[in-house]
Enzyme design. Structure first.
Site, PDB file in Angstrom:
ATOM      1  N   ASP A 186       0.858  -1.179   0.000  1.00  0.00           N
ATOM      2  CA  ASP A 186       0.000   0.000   0.000  1.00  0.00           C
ATOM      3  C   ASP A 186       0.900   1.236   0.000  1.00  0.00           C
ATOM      4  O   ASP A 186       2.088   1.160   0.360  1.00  0.00           O
ATOM      5  CB  ASP A 186      -0.896  -0.035   1.242  1.00  0.00           C
ATOM      6  CG  ASP A 186      -1.701   1.236   1.413  1.00  0.00           C
ATOM      7  OD1 ASP A 186      -2.363   1.648   0.440  1.00  0.00           O
ATOM      8  OD2 ASP A 186      -1.641   1.828   2.507  1.00  0.00           O
TER       9      ASP A 186
ATOM     10  N   ASP B  20      -0.190   5.183   0.779  1.00  0.00           N
ATOM     11  CA  ASP B  20      -0.416   6.168   1.833  1.00  0.00           C
ATOM     12  C   ASP B  20      -0.644   5.479   3.176  1.00  0.00           C
ATOM     13  O   ASP B  20      -1.470   4.585   3.307  1.00  0.00           O
ATOM     14  CB  ASP B  20      -1.618   7.044   1.470  1.00  0.00           C
ATOM     15  CG  ASP B  20      -1.354   7.848   0.211  1.00  0.00           C
ATOM     16  OD1 ASP B  20      -0.600   8.832   0.293  1.00  0.00           O
ATOM     17  OD2 ASP B  20      -1.875   7.455  -0.857  1.00  0.00           O
TER      18      ASP B  20
ATOM     19  N   LYS C 166      -8.582  -4.710  -3.750  1.00  0.00           N
ATOM     20  CA  LYS C 166      -7.140  -4.964  -3.803  1.00  0.00           C
ATOM     21  C   LYS C 166      -6.851  -6.461  -3.789  1.00  0.00           C
ATOM     22  O   LYS C 166      -5.963  -6.937  -4.491  1.00  0.00           O
ATOM     23  CB  LYS C 166      -6.440  -4.279  -2.629  1.00  0.00           C
ATOM     24  CG  LYS C 166      -6.401  -2.756  -2.712  1.00  0.00           C
ATOM     25  CD  LYS C 166      -5.527  -2.185  -1.605  1.00  0.00           C
ATOM     26  CE  LYS C 166      -5.445  -0.672  -1.684  1.00  0.00           C
ATOM     27  NZ  LYS C 166      -4.497  -0.104  -0.707  1.00  0.00           N
TER      28      LYS C 166
ATOM     29  N   ASN D 269      -9.314  -0.681   3.388  1.00  0.00           N
ATOM     30  CA  ASN D 269      -9.276  -1.092   1.986  1.00  0.00           C
ATOM     31  C   ASN D 269      -8.130  -2.051   1.691  1.00  0.00           C
ATOM     32  O   ASN D 269      -8.044  -2.599   0.596  1.00  0.00           O
ATOM     33  CB  ASN D 269      -9.194   0.131   1.060  1.00  0.00           C
ATOM     34  CG  ASN D 269      -7.995   1.020   1.346  1.00  0.00           C
ATOM     35  OD1 ASN D 269      -7.534   1.133   2.475  1.00  0.00           O
ATOM     36  ND2 ASN D 269      -7.495   1.675   0.317  1.00  0.00           N
TER      37      ASN D 269
END
Length: 266
Positions: free
Chosen positions: A9, A11, A193, A219
């Site tokens: 990932d 951020d 994802k 997420n």
């Protein structure tokens, strides 16, 4: 276990709170790549503001963008796979936002649109500047050149809590994700994802147990649970940590570096 595909990932994971990759984390990611590990960014960002991070580390390959709604090849910018949405699916959400003054943007794989870019100001403009992406004015739906892959509502956390509470009572045909304190994302029902990482692993010939994923927010849960080794950052909510196999240091303490050294480079 020798991991062959590492999904990161961006951020809150690869980047610290200053939206930077520290030198130690950059060097460790590059060392993993030099040792033959394939690195893929798996992010809520679009490809245009995620590919530059790959290029800054001298990496090719792929980015899984828009929370899994579009997978793009780094070198060619070719869309490998995308999940598009129909206007009728998003009309109620756009109407809700316009009636209540909730800011939103519409994303194709490579473009982002808002109702009136000239009126962007304050926290909204600052958000786009931080994420290195300035939108264009939203045209008529039929004039959009490519499929819409993501709808994002943006606002203060308390406001987003209220929006999420309202939308959670609706009959939902889309995948709705809280992708950050300030964001709610809507994508195609099959876009996540985890699904995109599963597809990419199969395309590249990797078994599930050869995949390692690192993330920090809701997420990211689908990719953490798909991967043979799912690692949550210490700055993750408790639910994300519970979905992971292990927890590393925070994004401000080079947690990606720590995890790669422990599980891939030791």
């Amino acid at each position: 276990m020798a991991y062959k595909l590492v999904a990161l990932d961006v951020d809150g994971t690869l980047l610290n709170d200053e939206h930077e990759i520290t030198e130690v984390t950059r060097n460790t990611v590059m060392e993993a790549a030099r040792q033959g590990i394939e690195i893929v960014l798996c992010t809520g960002r679009g490809p245009l503001n995620s590919i530059p991070f790959m290029e800054s580390m001298g990496l090719g390959g792929y980015v899984i963008s828009h929370n899994g709604a579009a997978t793009v090849e780094v070198e060619t910018k070719r869309i490998v796979h995308q999940f598009g949405m129909e206007q009728a699916e998003l009309d109620p959400f756009m109407a809700y936002c316009r009636e209540r003054g909730v800011h939103f943007d519409i994303n194709t794989a490579f473009e982002m649109y808002v109702d009136n870019v000239e009126e962007l100001a304050g926290p909204v403009r600052h958000m786009y500047e931080n994420y290195l992406m300035m939108p264009s004015n939203l045209p008529a739906w039929e004039e959009l050149p490519d499929p819409v892959v993501k709808f994002t509502a943006f606002g203060e956390p308390g406001d987003m809590d209220a929006v999420l509470k309202d939308w959670s009572t609706w009959t939902m045909t889309l995948n709705m994700l809280r992708s950050g304190e300030y964001f709610i994302d809507l994508m195609h029902a099959e876009a996540s994802k985890g699904n995109a990482l599963k597809q990419l692993a199969a395309k590249r010939g990797y078994r599930q147990d050869e995949v390692l994923a690192i993330g920090n927010y809701y997420n990211d849960i689908t990719m953490l649970t798909f991967a043979g080794m799912g690692i949550a950052m210490d700055n993750s909510p408790v639910e994300v940590k519970a979905a992971a196999n292990a927890v590393t240091a925070s994004n401000n303490e080079d947690g990606v570096h720590e995890a790669l050294v422990k599980y891939c480079l030791s």
